[in-house]
Design a protein around this motif. Structure first.
Motif, mmCIF file in Angstrom:
data_model
loop_
_atom_site.group_PDB
_atom_site.id
_atom_site.type_symbol
_atom_site.label_atom_id
_atom_site.label_comp_id
_atom_site.label_asym_id
_atom_site.label_seq_id
_atom_site.Cartn_x
_atom_site.Cartn_y
_atom_site.Cartn_z
ATOM 1 N N LEU A 34 0.832 -1.204 0.000
ATOM 2 C CA LEU A 34 0.000 0.000 0.000
ATOM 3 C C LEU A 34 0.869 1.256 0.000
ATOM 4 C CD1 LEU A 34 -2.831 1.058 0.067
ATOM 5 C CD2 LEU A 34 -2.872 0.787 2.537
ATOM 6 N N LEU A 94 -4.380 -2.169 18.479
ATOM 7 C CA LEU A 94 -4.149 -0.893 19.129
ATOM 8 C C LEU A 94 -5.394 -0.044 19.223
ATOM 9 C CD1 LEU A 94 -0.936 -0.444 17.141
ATOM 10 C CD2 LEU A 94 -0.974 -0.568 19.611
ATOM 11 N N THR A 139 -1.069 1.179 7.304
ATOM 12 C CA THR A 139 0.387 1.317 7.175
ATOM 13 C C THR A 139 1.013 1.640 8.533
ATOM 14 O OG1 THR A 139 0.256 3.671 6.597
ATOM 15 C CG2 THR A 139 0.181 2.096 4.792
ATOM 16 N N LEU A 140 0.269 2.314 9.396
ATOM 17 C CA LEU A 140 0.795 2.583 10.737
ATOM 18 C C LEU A 140 0.935 1.291 11.533
ATOM 19 C CD1 LEU A 140 -1.122 5.836 11.729
ATOM 20 C CD2 LEU A 140 1.282 5.607 11.079
ATOM 21 N N ILE A 141 -0.019 0.396 11.366
ATOM 22 C CA ILE A 141 0.073 -0.885 12.078
ATOM 23 C C ILE A 141 1.237 -1.706 11.525
ATOM 24 C CG2 ILE A 141 -1.134 -3.058 12.520
ATOM 25 C CD1 ILE A 141 -3.704 -1.443 12.741
ATOM 26 N N GLY A 191 3.966 -0.460 10.618
ATOM 27 C CA GLY A 191 5.112 0.118 11.331
ATOM 28 C C GLY A 191 5.186 -0.388 12.759
ATOM 29 N N SER A 192 4.041 -0.504 13.379
ATOM 30 C CA SER A 192 3.994 -0.994 14.756
ATOM 31 C C SER A 192 4.539 -2.415 14.845
ATOM 32 C CB SER A 192 2.550 -0.925 15.238
ATOM 33 O OG SER A 192 2.441 -1.335 16.562
ATOM 34 N N ALA A 240 -9.714 6.544 3.688
ATOM 35 C CA ALA A 240 -8.327 7.001 3.573
ATOM 36 C C ALA A 240 -7.622 6.882 4.920
ATOM 37 C CB ALA A 240 -8.285 8.440 3.073
ATOM 38 N N ARG A 241 -8.334 7.265 5.976
ATOM 39 C CA ARG A 241 -7.724 7.159 7.305
ATOM 40 C C ARG A 241 -7.481 5.713 7.673
ATOM 41 N NH1 ARG A 241 -9.626 11.967 11.050
ATOM 42 N NH2 ARG A 241 -7.513 11.494 11.709
ATOM 43 N N PHE A 294 -6.811 3.327 5.613
ATOM 44 C CA PHE A 294 -5.631 2.868 4.868
ATOM 45 C C PHE A 294 -4.359 3.393 5.529
ATOM 46 C CE2 PHE A 294 -8.173 2.426 0.686
ATOM 47 C CZ PHE A 294 -8.534 1.135 1.052
ATOM 48 N N TRP A 295 -4.386 4.654 5.908
ATOM 49 C CA TRP A 295 -3.223 5.203 6.618
ATOM 50 C C TRP A 295 -2.974 4.368 7.875
ATOM 51 C CZ3 TRP A 295 -2.765 10.982 8.685
ATOM 52 C CH2 TRP A 295 -1.474 11.183 9.176
ATOM 53 N N LEU A 296 -4.069 4.080 8.588
ATOM 54 C CA LEU A 296 -3.941 3.278 9.802
ATOM 55 C C LEU A 296 -3.285 1.930 9.514
ATOM 56 C CD1 LEU A 296 -4.604 2.867 12.794
ATOM 57 C CD2 LEU A 296 -6.854 2.054 12.112
ATOM 58 N N ALA A 306 -7.719 1.478 17.804
ATOM 59 C CA ALA A 306 -7.607 2.760 17.112
ATOM 60 C C ALA A 306 -8.952 3.457 17.042
ATOM 61 C CB ALA A 306 -7.084 2.529 15.700
ATOM 62 N N GLU A 307 -8.927 4.738 16.791
ATOM 63 C CA GLU A 307 -10.196 5.432 16.568
ATOM 64 C C GLU A 307 -10.057 6.445 15.441
ATOM 65 O OE1 GLU A 307 -10.013 8.929 19.849
ATOM 66 O OE2 GLU A 307 -11.434 7.298 20.176
ATOM 67 N N PRO A 308 -10.171 5.941 14.223
ATOM 68 C CA PRO A 308 -9.862 6.762 13.064
ATOM 69 C C PRO A 308 -10.985 7.669 12.588
ATOM 70 C CG PRO A 308 -10.231 4.489 12.414
ATOM 71 C CD PRO A 308 -10.476 4.578 13.877
#
Lengths: 262, 262
Positions: free
Chosen positions: A105, A257, A151-153, A155-156, A144-145, A147-149, A259-261
């Motif tokens: 992604l 995690l 990629t953040l996961i 990273g996590s 979109a958020r 999808f961003w999330l 999350a709350e996007p």
DNA sequence: CGAACTGTTGATGATCGTCAACTGTAGTGG
DNA sequence: CCACTACAGTTGACGATCATCAACAGTTCG
């Protein structure tokens, strides 16, 4: 009805492979729902976005290093891995992907791939054109958020792997990896009763853990001798989840995690 | 004029610390510009977004594990690191941040911090409230993409670290790290003539590399003995960039990755 | 002057990698 | 049916890398 995901719960739970008749977006939707509720319209948009998957056979690249993809690959079935190769021939796997994951992604923004993506098993992959993805993110900021999330996961997970490699023993590292894979598969209903299809080689596992093949083999035998797991014929069964978690010091909060996007 | 970044080029290049009179957003703007051109209006919006920095002294947490931040921390001056601690007391650093970095931009979507962020040196930090950041990303989609890109590059660095830990020797790993830090600082004009302020302890470096303190000390001596670098009094100077790159197998494409977010 | 911290060095042992051989299995072609 | 090959897994022996423990030196700071 937007989607057949709700329907075949039992069928999915009882099989070790993804339902071949499920729409290619189903695992993705399951995963996103786990993070935030989706509207019917969003699910429909996703279903419309994902084209029918194609087959990729084991050990072939899904995306090659140095390539500039114009689409992102959604893993529909099977296991895939991101990897880098070194000058003297070594290989390090930096991420393992399960059904429902976009394996690249990030290529939506990072133009050139600095690593390859290989199929660890035979896979089915849907390739979503970048312009369609871009259009979706523009018309659906909530997606979109998400999808961003995603990629953040990613990273996590990378960070947890760094801890595993830098500061944990081979045994704890390996145990950690199995715990992680189990949790990832559980989300998409592919690991009923702590059992799942996992036909990768010990060589691949060595490249995942950053260990030698021989050492992986011996560490694996320790886990088996402690009655923590079985792994035969490509089927992995965790026999003692709590004990495995304990020696791994596994804490899965880094995976979803809460999350709350929205 | 939007910004004083263009003005004090020479002053910045000649000093080893960030100009204390520069606006807190200056390093951030330098970094974003390196990835894509910014409009005047965007630069102004950023400048308006970033509040005056506060001081954080060495070894204290900028963000604590388990915390649920309502703002993201922009590092204005100094070095910071993300880390996780293990049950038996070990610590692994998973990322090192330089001026211009948001150290916890992911907390905008990932509610709970699964790791801490510590000041490796005395720092200046601007805390940007999440609701203001969210508002900015909604009104400026291009900046939103640049922020997403930032977190993607974080992930890209994580992956390179995984390769370093899993498949490279201690020497190559350490050399790689110094190459990386140099490149990151060079972008924000803090490393003129391959020389930069870097007053962290060998103990911190050990937690970065996943090695023991003693082994770090000896590996460092090897690099010094090979006349690759000097590191005294908190000032690091790379004496032979090409040789250092070579033993590190360093290829910096994973850092900026010629992105095209527009 | 002593306390605390950082860097340095030596000695020793555990972990892990490398080399090499061997087993079991599946597939292939004569 | 039987070589023959290819590949995954397993085991033993050996050595290199790296961690641990402990002591000491140099600096800074109160």
């Amino acid at each position: 009805m937007a989607f057949s995901v709700e329907r075949p719960i039992e069928a999915l739970r009882q099989s070790l492979v993804v339902d071949p008749d499920a729409p290619p977006s189903s695992a993705l939707v399951l995963k996103l729902r786990r993070r935030d509720s989706l509207s019917l319209e969003e699910e429909k948009s996703l279903e419309a976005l994902i084209p029918p998957p194609g087959n990729v056979s084991r050990t072939t690249d899904i995306v090659s290093e140095g390539h500039r993809p114009t689409s992102s690959a959604l893993l529909v079935d099977g296991f895939a891995a991101r990897y880098k190769v070194l000058d003297h021939g070594g290989r390090q796997i930096t991420a393992v992907h399960v059904p429902g994951d976009f394996v690249d992604l990030h290529s939506l923004l990072l133009k050139e791939m600095d690593h390859g993506v290989v199929a660890l098993t035979d896979c089915r992959v849907s390739r979503v054109p970048h312009d369609r993805l871009r259009h979706l993110t523009e018309t659906h900021p909530h997606l979109a958020r998400l999808f961003w999330l995603s990629t953040l996961i990613d990273g996590s997970i990378h960070r947890e792997w760094l801890v595993n490699m830098g500061r944990r023993t081979a045994q704890a590292h390996m145990a950690n990896f199995f715990c992680e894979i189990y949790c990832l598969l559980e989300i998409v209903w592919l690991a009923p009763d702590f059992e799942f299809f996992f036909p990768i080689t010990q060589n691949d596992l060595a490249d995942i853990l950053g260990l030698s093949l021989v050492h992986v083999n011996r560490t694996l035998q320790e886990l088996r001798a402690a009655d923590l797991l079985e792994w035969r014929g490509g089927k992995l069964k965790i026999l003692n989840w709590n004990a495995l978690r304990k020696i791994a010091e596994f804490d899965g909060t880094y995976l979803q995690l809460r999350a709350e996007p929205r």
